[in-house]
Design a protein around this motif. Structure first.
Motif, short mmCIF file in Angstrom:
data_model
loop_
_atom_site.label_atom_id
_atom_site.label_comp_id
_atom_site.label_asym_id
_atom_site.label_seq_id
_atom_site.Cartn_x
_atom_site.Cartn_y
_atom_site.Cartn_z
N ARG A 112 -6.11 -4.96 -7.37
CA ARG A 112 -6.30 -6.07 -6.42
C ARG A 112 -7.01 -7.21 -7.12
O ARG A 112 -6.66 -8.38 -6.96
CB ARG A 112 -7.11 -5.61 -5.21
N ASN A 357 0.43 1.62 -9.57
CA ASN A 357 -0.19 0.51 -8.83
C ASN A 357 -0.04 -0.81 -9.57
O ASN A 357 0.14 -1.86 -8.96
CB ASN A 357 -1.68 0.78 -8.60
N ARG A 360 3.55 -1.90 -9.02
CA ARG A 360 3.74 -2.41 -7.66
C ARG A 360 3.09 -3.80 -7.51
O ARG A 360 3.67 -4.69 -6.91
CB ARG A 360 3.13 -1.46 -6.63
N THR A 361 1.90 -3.96 -8.08
CA THR A 361 1.22 -5.25 -7.95
C THR A 361 2.04 -6.34 -8.64
O THR A 361 2.19 -7.44 -8.10
CB THR A 361 -0.19 -5.16 -8.56
N ARG A 364 5.28 -6.96 -6.56
CA ARG A 364 5.01 -7.61 -5.27
C ARG A 364 4.62 -9.07 -5.45
O ARG A 364 4.65 -9.85 -4.52
CB ARG A 364 3.89 -6.86 -4.54
N SER B 13 -3.97 8.67 -8.15
CA SER B 13 -2.85 7.73 -8.28
C SER B 13 -3.16 6.41 -7.59
O SER B 13 -2.61 5.37 -7.95
CB SER B 13 -1.58 8.32 -7.69
N GLY B 14 -4.01 6.45 -6.58
CA GLY B 14 -4.39 5.22 -5.88
C GLY B 14 -3.31 4.66 -4.97
O GLY B 14 -3.45 3.55 -4.46
N GLN B 15 -2.25 5.41 -4.75
CA GLN B 15 -1.18 4.89 -3.89
C GLN B 15 -1.66 4.69 -2.46
O GLN B 15 -1.24 3.75 -1.78
CB GLN B 15 0.03 5.84 -3.91
N LEU B 18 -3.49 1.35 -2.09
CA LEU B 18 -2.59 0.20 -2.08
C LEU B 18 -1.87 0.11 -0.73
O LEU B 18 -1.60 -0.97 -0.23
CB LEU B 18 -1.57 0.34 -3.22
#
Lengths: 404, 65
Positions: A112, A357, A360-361, A364, B13-15, B18
C-alpha cells in the motif's frame, strides 16, 4: 500388447496468445492427473484439474527438492524450473527462513505504501509511450517496450535495491536463463547472474540500504547456513520472477482487454470500479509457462486416485486448473463479474507466490491509468500475429503493437 | 458471524489484507495475519468471505450466521 497411443509431450500447442492448448481439456476429461513427457523428454505427472492442483499445492509431501537429485526427471534445459532445487533434508526449514525473511518486504501494508510510487512510475512509462508515438506518428508502438517490461523492472529494482541502469544486462541474463532448450548458455547466464547478485550483495554489506538485498545480507550475518550461493540464487530468482511474470501479465492483460472492443469500452468507462475483478480475471486466464509448476513427491502419495511414487516429478498446470469447467462456468470466457474467482495463478499453500501482492498492486495501478489516458487504445495487428513465446519458462508474448 | 485466524498455519501471503484491510493486517516482523475485527465490519462481509476462500493456507475461518 503394444499401445498406439503415445505419451503426450509438453509444451502443447495453442491457437493464439489468449487461448490455452486444447490438450489440457482433453487430458482433464480423462483424469485429473495424467502421465506426460516433459520438454526434456523425461516422465512426469501433469495435474490439470482444479481440485487436484489445489491438493498438490497444499500437500507437504511434495517439494522442490528430490531425494536422489541425479535420478530426478528433468523438466527442460533452462537454468530454472529445470529440475530439483534445494536440499532434500533441509527444504522445509530453508523455505520457512526464506518466507520469514521476505514476507515483511512484500507485505500488504508495504505494498500500500508503495502504491503511490508505482502510480508515479506508471505515469512516467505512459509519457514514454506517448513520446514514442509522437516521434513516429502513424506507426504502431510496442507496449512491451514502454510499459509491460520497464514498469515491473523499475518497481522490482526499487524493492530489491538493484540499479535500474543495469536493466539491459539483467534483462539479457533473465531471457537466457529461461530458454527451455538453453542448455550450456542458460547455465552460463545463471552463473553470470549469480556473480552479479554476489557483487551487489557485497556492496549492500558495506553500505546497507532499506531494500530486500540488504535484508538478505542482514539475515546471512546471523545464519551461516544461508550461504553466498543461496543468497545469489535467491536474489537472481527474485529479480527474474519480479519482472518476467508481471511483465507477461501486463502484456496479456492488455491483449485480453483489446481483443474485444466492447470489453475495452466497458473497462475504460469505469476503470476504478472494475479494476479489481478485471485483474483477477486476467490472472485466471493468462496462460504462462508451457509446463506448470514443478514438484517432486517426497513420499508415495495418492492424488485423485492416482498413485504417485516417491521421487516422481509432478507438474501442476495452473493454466489448466484455472479453466476447469467444474469450478469456473464458461471457463474460457472473460468475465470480470465472475464471483468467487478463486484462481490458482499464484499457486496456493505454503509455496504461494510471495510477490502476489506486489503483482496485484502493479496490475491494479497500470490498467486504469492506461485506459484513462488512452481510452481508444487498439491492437495494431491481428491477435494471431502476436508471437507467443513457447520456449520460455515464464511464457509471454514477443510484442504488443498498439495504436490510438 | 465470527472470524477466526490460525497464525500457526498462516504463510504470510497477505492476500487477506489486500482484500479486506478493515478486518486483517500483517505482523511487521514475519508477515503473519493480525485479526483487526472479530466480526466482519459493516460493508466488508463479502471481502472477508473472499479472504476466507482465497487464503492459501486456509488459515481464516468464518463461523455462525
Amino acid at each position: 500388447m503394444t499401445t498406439t497411443e503415445e505419451t503426450p509431450r509438453l509444451p502443447f500447442t495453442r491457437a493464439n496468445a489468449l487461448a490455452i492448448a486444447p490438450d489440457y481439456d482433453v487430458l482433464r476429461r480423462q483424469a485429473p492427473v495424467s502421465r506426460v513427457l516433459t520438454p526434456a523428454g523425461d516422465p512426469a505427472w501433469l495435474v490439470t484439474s482444479y481440485e487436484a492442483a489445489k491438493e498438490v499445492f497444499r500437500d507437504r509431501r511434495f517439494g522442490r527438492s528430490h531425494p536422489a537429485p541425479e535420478q530426478a526427471s528433468r523438466i527442460s534445459h533452462a537454468a530454472l524450473q529445470n529440475g530439483p532445487n534445494g536440499d532434500f533434508d533441509t527444504e522445509e526449514r530453508d523455505h520457512k527462513r526464506m518466507r520469514r525473511m521476505l514476507a515483511p518486504a512484500f507485505s500488504a501494508p508495504r505494498m500500500r505504501a508503495l502504491g503511490d510510487r508505482i502510480a508515479e512510475l506508471t505515469d512516467r512509462c505512459l509519457d514514454d509511450l506517448q513520446a514514442a508515438r509522437d516521434a513516429h506518428p502513424g506507426e504502431p508502438v510496442d507496449l512491451t517496450d514502454f510499459l509491460a517490461f520497464p514498469l515491473p523492472v523499475l518497481v522490482i529494482c526499487e524493492l530489491l535495491g538493484v540499479p535500474y541502469a543495469d536493466r539491459e544486462h539483467f534483462r539479457g541474463l533473465s531471457e537466457r536463463i529461461a530458454v527451455m532448450n538453453g542448455g550450456e548458455d542458460a547455465q552460463a547466464a545463471m552463473a553470470e547472474f549469480m556473480a552479479y547478485m554476489t557483487k551487489l550483495a557485497d556492496a549492500k554489506r558495506a553500505d546497507p540500504q532499506p531494500d530486500v538485498i540488504s535484508d538478505m545480507v542482514a539475515v546471512q550475518a546471523d545464519d551461516p547456513t544461508f550461504t553466498d550461493d543461496d543468497l545469489a540464487r535467491m536474489g537472481a530468482g527474485l529479480l527474474f520472477a519480479g519482472h518476467e511474470t508481471t511483465s507477461t501479465r501486463i502484456a496479456m492483460g492488455t491483449l485480453f482487454l483489446l481483443s474485444d472492443t466492447a470489453r475495452r469500452d466497458r473497462f475504460a468507462a469505469d476503470p476504478d470500479g472494475q479494476v479489481n475483478q478485471t485483474v483477477e480475471e486476467i490472472l485466471r486466464l493468462t496462460a504462462t509457462s508451457g509446463t506448470g509448476l514443478l514438484r517432486y513427491a517426497h513420499e508415495d502419495v495418492e492424488i485423485a486416485g492416482t498413485r504417485i511414487m516417491r521421487g516422481d516429478a509432478v507438474l501442476i498446470s495452473s493454466d489448466a486448473a484455472n479453466r476447469d469447467a467444474s469450478v469456473f462456468a464458461d471457463p474460457d470466457g472473460f468475465d470480470p463479474d465472475r464471483t468467487p474467482n478463486v484462481h490458482l495463478a499464484f499457486g496456493t499453500g505454503a509455496h504461494v507466490c510471495i510477490g502476489a501482492n506486489l503483482a496485484r498492486t502493479e496490475l491494479r495501478t497500470v490498467f486504469p491509468k492506461l485506459f484513462r489516458r488512452f481510452p481508444g487504445l487498439r491492437l495494431a495487428v491481428g491477435l494471431d500475429e502476436i508471437p507467443v513465446r513457447t520456449n520460455r519458462v515464464a511464457g509471454g508474448v514477443e510484442r504488443v503493437p498498439v495504436e490510438w | 458471524m465470527k472470524i477466526t485466524v490460525d497464525t500457526g498455519s498462516c504463510v504470510s501471503s497477505g492476500q487477506c489484507v489486500l482484500l479486506a484491510p478493515e478486518a486483517f493486517d500483517q505482523n511487521e516482523d514475519d508477515g503473519t495475519v493480525v485479526l483487526l475485527a472479530e466480526e466482519p465490519p459493516a460493508g466488508a462481509e463479502e471481502a472477508v468471505r473472499q479472504a476466507e476462500l482465497t487464503c492459501p493456507a486456509a488459515a481464516i475461518r468464518l463461523s455462525g450466521a
